[in-house]
Design a protein around this motif. Structure first.
Motif, PDB file in Angstrom:
ATOM      1  N   ALA A 216     -66.851-137.652-107.030  1.00 24.97           N
ATOM      2  CA  ALA A 216     -65.767-138.533-107.496  1.00 24.97           C
ATOM      3  C   ALA A 216     -64.463-138.202-106.778  1.00 24.97           C
ATOM      4  CB  ALA A 216     -65.592-138.397-109.009  1.00 24.97           C
ATOM      5  N   ALA A 217     -64.211-136.926-106.561  1.00 23.58           N
ATOM      6  CA  ALA A 217     -62.999-136.509-105.843  1.00 23.58           C
ATOM      7  C   ALA A 217     -63.027-137.029-104.405  1.00 23.58           C
ATOM      8  CB  ALA A 217     -62.873-134.991-105.870  1.00 23.58           C
ATOM      9  N   ASP A 218     -64.197-136.936-103.771  1.00 20.16           N
ATOM     10  CA  ASP A 218     -64.329-137.462-102.410  1.00 20.16           C
ATOM     11  C   ASP A 218     -64.075-138.964-102.380  1.00 20.16           C
ATOM     12  OD1 ASP A 218     -64.940-135.032-101.234  1.00 20.16           O
ATOM     13  OD2 ASP A 218     -67.106-135.383-101.186  1.00 20.16           O
ATOM     14  N   GLU A 219     -64.704-139.677-103.301  1.00 18.28           N
ATOM     15  CA  GLU A 219     -64.546-141.130-103.340  1.00 18.28           C
ATOM     16  C   GLU A 219     -63.076-141.510-103.535  1.00 18.28           C
ATOM     17  OE1 GLU A 219     -65.791-144.899-106.125  1.00 18.28           O
ATOM     18  OE2 GLU A 219     -67.184-143.222-106.007  1.00 18.28           O
ATOM     19  N   ALA A 220     -62.416-140.838-104.460  1.00 18.31           N
ATOM     20  CA  ALA A 220     -60.997-141.116-104.688  1.00 18.31           C
ATOM     21  C   ALA A 220     -60.175-140.763-103.446  1.00 18.31           C
ATOM     22  CB  ALA A 220     -60.497-140.345-105.912  1.00 18.31           C
ATOM     23  N   GLY A 221     -60.576-139.721-102.746  1.00 21.58           N
ATOM     24  CA  GLY A 221     -59.880-139.325-101.517  1.00 21.58           C
ATOM     25  C   GLY A 221     -60.016-140.361-100.419  1.00 21.58           C
ATOM     26  N   TYR A 222     -61.188-140.953-100.302  1.00 20.24           N
ATOM     27  CA  TYR A 222     -61.389-141.994 -99.293  1.00 20.24           C
ATOM     28  C   TYR A 222     -60.602-143.254 -99.620  1.00 20.24           C
ATOM     29  CZ  TYR A 222     -65.020-139.379 -96.884  1.00 20.24           C
ATOM     30  OH  TYR A 222     -65.688-138.428 -96.164  1.00 20.24           O
ATOM     31  N   ASP A 223     -60.258-143.436-100.884  1.00 19.71           N
ATOM     32  CA  ASP A 223     -59.533-144.632-101.307  1.00 19.71           C
ATOM     33  C   ASP A 223     -58.017-144.454-101.329  1.00 19.71           C
ATOM     34  OD1 ASP A 223     -61.917-145.971-101.578  1.00 19.71           O
ATOM     35  OD2 ASP A 223     -62.051-145.678-103.742  1.00 19.71           O
ATOM     36  N   LEU A 224     -57.507-143.331-100.830  1.00 17.68           N
ATOM     37  CA  LEU A 224     -56.058-143.123-100.833  1.00 17.68           C
ATOM     38  C   LEU A 224     -55.371-144.181 -99.970  1.00 17.68           C
ATOM     39  CD1 LEU A 224     -55.666-139.254-100.327  1.00 17.68           C
ATOM     40  CD2 LEU A 224     -55.389-140.545-102.446  1.00 17.68           C
ATOM     41  N   SER A 225     -54.337-144.776-100.520  1.00 18.64           N
ATOM     42  CA  SER A 225     -53.521-145.698 -99.728  1.00 18.64           C
ATOM     43  C   SER A 225     -52.636-144.863 -98.798  1.00 18.64           C
ATOM     44  CB  SER A 225     -52.642-146.549-100.656  1.00 18.64           C
ATOM     45  OG  SER A 225     -51.644-145.719-101.255  1.00 18.64           O
ATOM     46  N   GLY A 226     -51.943-145.528 -97.907  1.00 18.47           N
ATOM     47  CA  GLY A 226     -51.017-144.817 -97.029  1.00 18.47           C
ATOM     48  C   GLY A 226     -49.953-144.066 -97.812  1.00 18.47           C
ATOM     49  N   ALA A 227     -49.441-144.717 -98.866  1.00 18.70           N
ATOM     50  CA  ALA A 227     -48.415-144.078 -99.698  1.00 18.70           C
ATOM     51  C   ALA A 227     -48.993-142.878-100.460  1.00 18.70           C
ATOM     52  CB  ALA A 227     -47.821-145.087-100.678  1.00 18.70           C
ATOM     53  N   ASP A 228     -50.243-143.009-100.928  1.00 13.75           N
ATOM     54  CA  ASP A 228     -50.888-141.892-101.631  1.00 13.75           C
ATOM     55  C   ASP A 228     -51.071-140.702-100.689  1.00 13.75           C
ATOM     56  OD1 ASP A 228     -51.195-143.489-103.936  1.00 13.75           O
ATOM     57  OD2 ASP A 228     -53.185-144.160-103.286  1.00 13.75           O
ATOM     58  N   LEU A 229     -51.498-140.989 -99.465  1.00 11.06           N
ATOM     59  CA  LEU A 229     -51.675-139.921 -98.479  1.00 11.06           C
ATOM     60  C   LEU A 229     -50.338-139.274 -98.160  1.00 11.06           C
ATOM     61  CD1 LEU A 229     -53.464-138.293 -96.585  1.00 11.06           C
ATOM     62  CD2 LEU A 229     -53.221-140.133 -94.894  1.00 11.06           C
ATOM     63  N   ASP A 230     -49.302-140.079 -97.995  1.00 12.86           N
ATOM     64  CA  ASP A 230     -47.958-139.531 -97.749  1.00 12.86           C
ATOM     65  C   ASP A 230     -47.535-138.608 -98.882  1.00 12.86           C
ATOM     66  OD1 ASP A 230     -47.716-140.931 -95.357  1.00 12.86           O
ATOM     67  OD2 ASP A 230     -46.530-142.563 -96.246  1.00 12.86           O
ATOM     68  N   GLU A 231     -47.777-139.048-100.118  1.00 11.32           N
ATOM     69  CA  GLU A 231     -47.415-138.239-101.279  1.00 11.32           C
ATOM     70  C   GLU A 231     -48.170-136.911-101.260  1.00 11.32           C
ATOM     71  OE1 GLU A 231     -47.319-138.508-106.161  1.00 11.32           O
ATOM     72  OE2 GLU A 231     -48.810-139.704-105.060  1.00 11.32           O
ATOM     73  N   ALA A 232     -49.472-136.960-101.014  1.00  5.95           N
ATOM     74  CA  ALA A 232     -50.284-135.740-100.994  1.00  5.95           C
ATOM     75  C   ALA A 232     -49.842-134.806 -99.877  1.00  5.95           C
ATOM     76  CB  ALA A 232     -51.760-136.095-100.846  1.00  5.95           C
ATOM     77  N   LEU A 233     -49.614-135.355 -98.692  1.00  8.03           N
ATOM     78  CA  LEU A 233     -49.201-134.515 -97.564  1.00  8.03           C
ATOM     79  C   LEU A 233     -47.812-133.932 -97.775  1.00  8.03           C
ATOM     80  CD1 LEU A 233     -50.591-136.618 -94.576  1.00  8.03           C
ATOM     81  CD2 LEU A 233     -51.417-134.379 -95.378  1.00  8.03           C
ATOM     82  N   SER A 234     -46.942-134.659 -98.480  1.00  3.77           N
ATOM     83  CA  SER A 234     -45.582-134.156 -98.726  1.00  3.77           C
ATOM     84  C   SER A 234     -45.586-132.933 -99.641  1.00  3.77           C
ATOM     85  CB  SER A 234     -44.687-135.247 -99.309  1.00  3.77           C
ATOM     86  OG  SER A 234     -45.009-135.493-100.675  1.00  3.77           O
ATOM     87  N   ARG A 235     -46.651-132.781-100.422  1.00  4.45           N
ATOM     88  CA  ARG A 235     -46.743-131.646-101.345  1.00  4.45           C
ATOM     89  C   ARG A 235     -47.435-130.431-100.728  1.00  4.45           C
ATOM     90  NH1 ARG A 235     -47.815-134.183-107.328  1.00  4.45           N
ATOM     91  NH2 ARG A 235     -46.115-135.670-107.241  1.00  4.45           N
ATOM     92  N   GLU A 236     -47.930-130.603 -99.516  1.00  3.25           N
ATOM     93  CA  GLU A 236     -48.597-129.496 -98.829  1.00  3.25           C
ATOM     94  C   GLU A 236     -47.563-128.639 -98.103  1.00  3.25           C
ATOM     95  OE1 GLU A 236     -51.920-128.587 -98.686  1.00  3.25           O
ATOM     96  OE2 GLU A 236     -52.248-130.125-100.203  1.00  3.25           O
ATOM     97  N   THR A 237     -47.889-127.389 -97.944  1.00  2.00           N
ATOM     98  CA  THR A 237     -47.083-126.495 -97.127  1.00  2.00           C
ATOM     99  C   THR A 237     -47.990-125.908 -96.062  1.00  2.00           C
ATOM    100  OG1 THR A 237     -47.489-124.655 -98.629  1.00  2.00           O
ATOM    101  CG2 THR A 237     -45.452-125.877 -98.959  1.00  2.00           C
ATOM    102  N   SER A 238     -47.455-125.770 -94.866  1.00  2.00           N
ATOM    103  CA  SER A 238     -48.248-125.222 -93.775  1.00  2.00           C
ATOM    104  C   SER A 238     -48.582-123.767 -94.041  1.00  2.00           C
ATOM    105  CB  SER A 238     -47.497-125.342 -92.451  1.00  2.00           C
ATOM    106  OG  SER A 238     -47.355-126.698 -92.099  1.00  2.00           O
ATOM    107  N   ALA A 239     -49.788-123.404 -93.667  1.00  5.51           N
ATOM    108  CA  ALA A 239     -50.259-122.033 -93.850  1.00  5.51           C
ATOM    109  C   ALA A 239     -49.475-121.081 -92.955  1.00  5.51           C
ATOM    110  CB  ALA A 239     -51.746-121.953 -93.523  1.00  5.51           C
ATOM    111  N   LEU A 240     -49.067-119.975 -93.524  1.00  7.59           N
ATOM    112  CA  LEU A 240     -48.406-118.934 -92.740  1.00  7.59           C
ATOM    113  C   LEU A 240     -49.428-117.861 -92.417  1.00  7.59           C
ATOM    114  CD1 LEU A 240     -45.000-118.689 -94.614  1.00  7.59           C
ATOM    115  CD2 LEU A 240     -45.495-119.839 -92.458  1.00  7.59           C
ATOM    116  N   PRO A 241     -49.199-117.131 -91.342  1.00  4.82           N
ATOM    117  CA  PRO A 241     -50.186-116.137 -90.938  1.00  4.82           C
ATOM    118  C   PRO A 241     -50.304-115.006 -91.944  1.00  4.82           C
ATOM    119  CG  PRO A 241     -48.178-115.866 -89.677  1.00  4.82           C
ATOM    120  CD  PRO A 241     -48.013-117.116 -90.495  1.00  4.82           C
ATOM    121  N   HIS A 242     -51.431-114.363 -91.871  1.00  8.03           N
ATOM    122  CA  HIS A 242     -51.653-113.187 -92.704  1.00  8.03           C
ATOM    123  C   HIS A 242     -50.582-112.161 -92.359  1.00  8.03           C
ATOM    124  CE1 HIS A 242     -53.538-109.577 -94.295  1.00  8.03           C
ATOM    125  NE2 HIS A 242     -54.206-110.389 -95.072  1.00  8.03           N
TER     126      HIS A 242
END
Length: 166
Positions: A60-86
């Protein structure tokens, strides 16, 4: 993984899934938002409870992920932070990663996302650097497709861990 650890993990997943299914919608949505930052994705996955198995929840999570609109993807990506090195990474590696992350974020306008599920800890820094370098050459639309796929993979990993820990 020894049989005893596997059985304990399975029980943890089952009990976590039971709690997730029984939780109020707002609690379930908050857990889901920690897995993928799209409110619509979290609401959709929470609304389809109860899930009989972890595999059903992940599907269900995958299916919902495939259905993300452009705005939904923007929202999700805006909440991510880039990984910092160990913190134990050599200074030159940390510097290279920071520079690569800055170039990626400047070029695409969002944090670099990559799923490192199954990558041994000692290889993760190299994998992130290689991923950034290869993806910097993508066109913006192509990179959105790649980032969305990586975000779905990250959401699966995060969701599995969250349910097992709940």
């Amino acid at each position: 993984m020894p049989a005893r650890q596997s059985a304990a993990r399975h029980l943890g997943v089952l009990s976590g899934l039971v709690r997730f299914n029984a939780a109020p919608a707002s609690v379930a949505e908050n857990l889901l938002l920690d897995c993928c930052g799209s409110r619509r994705w979290a609401e959709r996955v929470a609304a389809h409870r109860p899930y009989p198995t972890l595999d059903a929840l992940l599907a269900a999570a995958d299916e919902a992920g495939y259905d993300l609109s452009g705005a939904d993807l923007d929202e999700a990506l805006s909440r991510e932070t880039s990984a910092l090195p160990h913190p134990d990474a050599p200074p030159a590696a940390r510097t290279a990663l920071r520079a690569a992350l800055a170039a990626y974020e400047a070029g695409f306008g969002h944090a670099f996302v990559i799923s490192l599920d199954g990558v041994p800890a000692g290889e993760r820094l190299d994998q992130v650097l290689a991923g950034i370098r290869s993806r910097l050459g993508n066109e913006r639309d192509e990179e959105r497709v790649v980032a969305a796929d990586e975000l779905r993979r990250l959401a699966r990993t995060r969701l599995t861990r969250s349910i097992a820990a709940w």
